[in-house]
Design a protein around this motif. Structure first.
Motif, PDB file in Angstrom:
ATOM      1  N   THR A  15       0.811  -1.214   0.000  1.00  0.00           N
ATOM      2  CA  THR A  15       0.000   0.000   0.000  1.00  0.00           C
ATOM      3  C   THR A  15       0.844   1.265   0.000  1.00  0.00           C
ATOM      4  O   THR A  15       0.317   2.358  -0.194  1.00  0.00           O
ATOM      5  CB  THR A  15      -0.911   0.024   1.247  1.00  0.00           C
ATOM      6  N   GLU A  16       2.155   1.134   0.206  1.00  0.00           N
ATOM      7  CA  GLU A  16       3.016   2.305   0.337  1.00  0.00           C
ATOM      8  C   GLU A  16       3.698   2.638  -0.987  1.00  0.00           C
ATOM      9  O   GLU A  16       4.024   1.746  -1.773  1.00  0.00           O
ATOM     10  CB  GLU A  16       4.096   2.052   1.403  1.00  0.00           C
ATOM     11  N   LYS A  17       3.895   3.935  -1.214  1.00  0.00           N
ATOM     12  CA  LYS A  17       4.633   4.361  -2.403  1.00  0.00           C
ATOM     13  C   LYS A  17       6.087   3.923  -2.301  1.00  0.00           C
ATOM     14  O   LYS A  17       6.636   3.822  -1.211  1.00  0.00           O
ATOM     15  CB  LYS A  17       4.561   5.884  -2.544  1.00  0.00           C
ATOM     16  N   ALA A  18       6.675   3.673  -3.449  1.00  0.00           N
ATOM     17  CA  ALA A  18       8.068   3.216  -3.471  1.00  0.00           C
ATOM     18  C   ALA A  18       8.997   4.310  -2.946  1.00  0.00           C
ATOM     19  O   ALA A  18       8.812   5.491  -3.245  1.00  0.00           O
ATOM     20  CB  ALA A  18       8.467   2.823  -4.884  1.00  0.00           C
ATOM     21  N   THR A  19       9.982   3.914  -2.173  1.00  0.00           N
ATOM     22  CA  THR A  19      10.978   4.843  -1.657  1.00  0.00           C
ATOM     23  C   THR A  19      11.990   5.184  -2.756  1.00  0.00           C
ATOM     24  O   THR A  19      12.086   4.465  -3.766  1.00  0.00           O
ATOM     25  CB  THR A  19      11.717   4.221  -0.464  1.00  0.00           C
ATOM     26  N   PRO A  20      12.754   6.251  -2.603  1.00  0.00           N
ATOM     27  CA  PRO A  20      13.774   6.579  -3.615  1.00  0.00           C
ATOM     28  C   PRO A  20      14.744   5.431  -3.872  1.00  0.00           C
ATOM     29  O   PRO A  20      15.155   5.204  -5.022  1.00  0.00           O
ATOM     30  CB  PRO A  20      14.484   7.793  -3.003  1.00  0.00           C
ATOM     31  N   LYS A  21      15.111   4.697  -2.823  1.00  0.00           N
ATOM     32  CA  LYS A  21      16.031   3.561  -3.005  1.00  0.00           C
ATOM     33  C   LYS A  21      15.373   2.458  -3.823  1.00  0.00           C
ATOM     34  O   LYS A  21      16.010   1.852  -4.700  1.00  0.00           O
ATOM     35  CB  LYS A  21      16.469   3.011  -1.649  1.00  0.00           C
ATOM     36  N   LYS A  22      14.092   2.185  -3.562  1.00  0.00           N
ATOM     37  CA  LYS A  22      13.363   1.167  -4.315  1.00  0.00           C
ATOM     38  C   LYS A  22      13.273   1.565  -5.788  1.00  0.00           C
ATOM     39  O   LYS A  22      13.445   0.729  -6.683  1.00  0.00           O
ATOM     40  CB  LYS A  22      11.963   1.010  -3.719  1.00  0.00           C
ATOM     41  N   ASP A 234      11.957  -2.751   6.713  1.00  0.00           N
ATOM     42  CA  ASP A 234      13.174  -3.535   6.458  1.00  0.00           C
ATOM     43  C   ASP A 234      14.212  -2.702   5.709  1.00  0.00           C
ATOM     44  O   ASP A 234      15.411  -2.791   6.007  1.00  0.00           O
ATOM     45  CB  ASP A 234      12.823  -4.788   5.645  1.00  0.00           C
ATOM     46  N   GLU A 235      13.760  -1.913   4.734  1.00  0.00           N
ATOM     47  CA  GLU A 235      14.693  -1.089   3.977  1.00  0.00           C
ATOM     48  C   GLU A 235      15.327  -0.028   4.871  1.00  0.00           C
ATOM     49  O   GLU A 235      16.528   0.222   4.800  1.00  0.00           O
ATOM     50  CB  GLU A 235      13.961  -0.417   2.808  1.00  0.00           C
ATOM     51  N   HIS A 236      14.488   0.571   5.709  1.00  0.00           N
ATOM     52  CA  HIS A 236      15.000   1.591   6.634  1.00  0.00           C
ATOM     53  C   HIS A 236      16.032   0.991   7.580  1.00  0.00           C
ATOM     54  O   HIS A 236      17.089   1.578   7.844  1.00  0.00           O
ATOM     55  CB  HIS A 236      13.838   2.196   7.415  1.00  0.00           C
ATOM     56  N   LYS A 237      15.725  -0.207   8.073  1.00  0.00           N
ATOM     57  CA  LYS A 237      16.644  -0.880   8.980  1.00  0.00           C
ATOM     58  C   LYS A 237      17.950  -1.239   8.266  1.00  0.00           C
ATOM     59  O   LYS A 237      19.041  -1.122   8.826  1.00  0.00           O
ATOM     60  CB  LYS A 237      15.983  -2.144   9.526  1.00  0.00           C
ATOM     61  N   LYS A 238      17.810  -1.674   7.025  1.00  0.00           N
ATOM     62  CA  LYS A 238      18.990  -2.058   6.252  1.00  0.00           C
ATOM     63  C   LYS A 238      19.875  -0.847   5.966  1.00  0.00           C
ATOM     64  O   LYS A 238      21.108  -0.944   5.989  1.00  0.00           O
ATOM     65  CB  LYS A 238      18.553  -2.709   4.940  1.00  0.00           C
ATOM     66  N   MET A 239      19.234   0.288   5.666  1.00  0.00           N
ATOM     67  CA  MET A 239      20.005   1.493   5.376  1.00  0.00           C
ATOM     68  C   MET A 239      20.713   2.002   6.631  1.00  0.00           C
ATOM     69  O   MET A 239      21.840   2.502   6.572  1.00  0.00           O
ATOM     70  CB  MET A 239      19.083   2.581   4.817  1.00  0.00           C
ATOM     71  N   GLU A 240      20.030   1.881   7.769  1.00  0.00           N
ATOM     72  CA  GLU A 240      20.660   2.311   9.019  1.00  0.00           C
ATOM     73  C   GLU A 240      21.760   1.355   9.449  1.00  0.00           C
ATOM     74  O   GLU A 240      22.725   1.742  10.083  1.00  0.00           O
ATOM     75  CB  GLU A 240      19.609   2.402  10.131  1.00  0.00           C
ATOM     76  N   GLY A 241      21.577   0.074   9.105  1.00  0.00           N
ATOM     77  CA  GLY A 241      22.561  -0.927   9.478  1.00  0.00           C
ATOM     78  C   GLY A 241      22.146  -1.710  10.710  1.00  0.00           C
ATOM     79  O   GLY A 241      21.303  -1.272  11.499  1.00  0.00           O
ATOM     80  N   ASP A 242      22.725  -2.865  10.877  1.00  0.00           N
ATOM     81  CA  ASP A 242      22.470  -3.701  12.038  1.00  0.00           C
ATOM     82  C   ASP A 242      22.937  -2.970  13.298  1.00  0.00           C
ATOM     83  O   ASP A 242      24.060  -2.471  13.356  1.00  0.00           O
ATOM     84  CB  ASP A 242      23.246  -5.019  11.871  1.00  0.00           C
ATOM     85  N   PRO A 243      22.077  -2.907  14.355  1.00  0.00           N
ATOM     86  CA  PRO A 243      22.481  -2.202  15.588  1.00  0.00           C
ATOM     87  C   PRO A 243      23.777  -2.734  16.182  1.00  0.00           C
ATOM     88  O   PRO A 243      24.581  -1.967  16.719  1.00  0.00           O
ATOM     89  CB  PRO A 243      21.296  -2.454  16.531  1.00  0.00           C
ATOM     90  N   ARG A 244      23.999  -4.037  16.070  1.00  0.00           N
ATOM     91  CA  ARG A 244      25.243  -4.596  16.625  1.00  0.00           C
ATOM     92  C   ARG A 244      26.449  -4.116  15.836  1.00  0.00           C
ATOM     93  O   ARG A 244      27.502  -3.803  16.412  1.00  0.00           O
ATOM     94  CB  ARG A 244      25.161  -6.128  16.609  1.00  0.00           C
ATOM     95  N   ILE A 245      26.281  -4.075  14.511  1.00  0.00           N
ATOM     96  CA  ILE A 245      27.387  -3.597  13.675  1.00  0.00           C
ATOM     97  C   ILE A 245      27.644  -2.115  13.942  1.00  0.00           C
ATOM     98  O   ILE A 245      28.797  -1.670  14.030  1.00  0.00           O
ATOM     99  CB  ILE A 245      27.069  -3.830  12.188  1.00  0.00           C
ATOM    100  N   LYS A 246      26.533  -1.332  14.085  1.00  0.00           N
ATOM    101  CA  LYS A 246      26.694   0.085  14.399  1.00  0.00           C
ATOM    102  C   LYS A 246      27.410   0.283  15.731  1.00  0.00           C
ATOM    103  O   LYS A 246      28.253   1.157  15.870  1.00  0.00           O
ATOM    104  CB  LYS A 246      25.313   0.745  14.435  1.00  0.00           C
ATOM    105  N   SER A 247      27.056  -0.564  16.708  1.00  0.00           N
ATOM    106  CA  SER A 247      27.691  -0.460  18.025  1.00  0.00           C
ATOM    107  C   SER A 247      29.187  -0.759  17.938  1.00  0.00           C
ATOM    108  O   SER A 247      30.007  -0.052  18.528  1.00  0.00           O
ATOM    109  CB  SER A 247      27.009  -1.421  18.999  1.00  0.00           C
TER     110      SER A 247
END
Length: 360
Positions: A15-22, A234-247
């Motif tokens: 139902t959501e419009k495609a994001t710029p990355k998509k 999921d895309e937002h999470k992927k772009m931000e990165g895994d919290p463990r990797i960020k830590s």
């Protein structure tokens, strides 16, 4: 359980419009809003407009070639050599006639594609995919809503083009019936002119029909690349990165910054302590700095490391609890000492310089 399944279903509904990355990923795969009718219409229009300008040269060239065939080739004895020469000359003459037309068609097709999608190179679109030869997938494509729309479009185009061609021939019927009374040259130009008129009319009609088709293709493309709420998350999470990797990355950056800070301690002029909880290292070069600079600071364990590094490198340490707390609270590494602490710091530095017998 039922509520959970319903929530899961709604989260997967697109139902959501495609994001710029998509959109960017879809473009890399060659999935863009493009109408083939626009390309066909513009190619036909460009070719027939060119033929109106090129018709005279084309007609003279064809007449000269036919005259050469009937005046020269018919007198030749057919051998393997003469047949090769005839074929070579005919191929060359045909290429001279067709190459300009093909070049115009190629330029028009390229321009039409660039008008719709811009400059796009998507090698992934031509990769082999087993799903393309899957009969079940093919059956679904044949009987899909998209296929039905394409069928209706084709029937509409065939009907309108047929009506247009019939109308042009009907209005020029008298002239066509008199072709038998004209010479070959006049008859050729009559047919060429009529063919150009029909082709241009069909091209304009297809161009007019391609406008709603392009709008529909754009709408269908937007529908195809829609995302579900879960896809967006999921895309937002992927772009931000895994919290463990960020830590881990943040920890590594802190370690590197700490290492650089500890490398500055041996170069400091004085370390002001609390004496155990705080430690701030200061450096001052009269000819280079307007005021003393904080090169390192720490509390508890880090303060202990700074003191150990200062002791090892024979850097003077001065205990001043209020000054240590104030410098730690109001100053950052790399900053000059705050103005309200100039006097207190100057007194400490003067004391240190006196100890080292190098008072400025």
């Amino acid at each position: 359980m039922k509520l959970r399944m319903e929530l899961q279903f709604f989260s997967q509904e697109k139902t959501e419009k495609a994001t710029p990355k998509k959109r960017q990923d879809s473009r890399k795969k060659g999935q863009v809003a493009k109408s083939n009718d626009v390309n066909t219409a513009l190619i036909l229009l460009a070719v027939f407009l060119f033929l109106f300008l090129y018709a005279g040269i084309l007609g003279d060239h064809i007449l000269n070639m036919m005259g050469h065939i009937f005046s020269e080739y018919l007198r030749w004895e057919i051998t393997s050599f003469t047949l090769t020469v005839i074929l070579e000359e005919l191929v060359m003459e045909t290429a001279i006639v067709l190459l300009p037309i093909m070049l115009v068609a190629m330029v028009a097709g390229t321009a039409a594609s660039m008008m719709q999608v811009g400059i796009l190179f998507a090698p992934e679109a031509i990769k082999f995919k087993a799903s393309k030869i899957n009969p079940i997938q093919g059956f679904k494509r044949i009987f899909s809503a998209r296929a039905l729309v394409e069928l209706l479009k084709s029937l509409l185009k065939i009907s309108l083009v047929g009506i247009l061609v019939f109308s042009v021939i009907w209005f020029n019927l008298d002239s066509l019936l008199l072709l038998s009374h004209k010479n070959i040259e006049a008859g050729f130009f009559e047919i060429a002119q009529l063919t150009g008129l029909i082709g241009s009319g069909v091209a304009v009609l297809l161009l007019f029909l391609s406008i709603p088709d392009y709008i529909y293709q754009k709408y269908d493309h937007e529908k195809q690349i829609r995302m579900s709420k879960q896809d967006v998350k999921d895309e937002h999470k992927k772009m931000e990165g895994d919290p463990r990797i960020k830590s881990k990355r943040r920890q590594k950056q802190m370690d590197m910054a700490m290492q650089r800070m500890m490398q500055e301690v041996p170069k400091a002029d004085v370390v002001i302590t609390n004496p155990t909880h705080y430690a701030i290292a200061l450096k001052y070069e009269e000819d280079k700095m307007e005021a003393p600079v904080i090169v390192a600071k720490g509390v508890d364990f880090m303060a202990m490391r700074i003191r150990m590094a200062a002791e090892k490198n024979e850097v003077a340490m001065v205990e001043n609890k209020p000054l240590a707390r104030s410098l730690y609270s109001h100053g950052n590494i790399g900053d000059h000492v705050p103005e309200d602490l100039f006097k207190a710091v100057a007194e400490v530095l003067a004391y240190v310089y006196q100890l080292k017998n190098k008072l400025p």
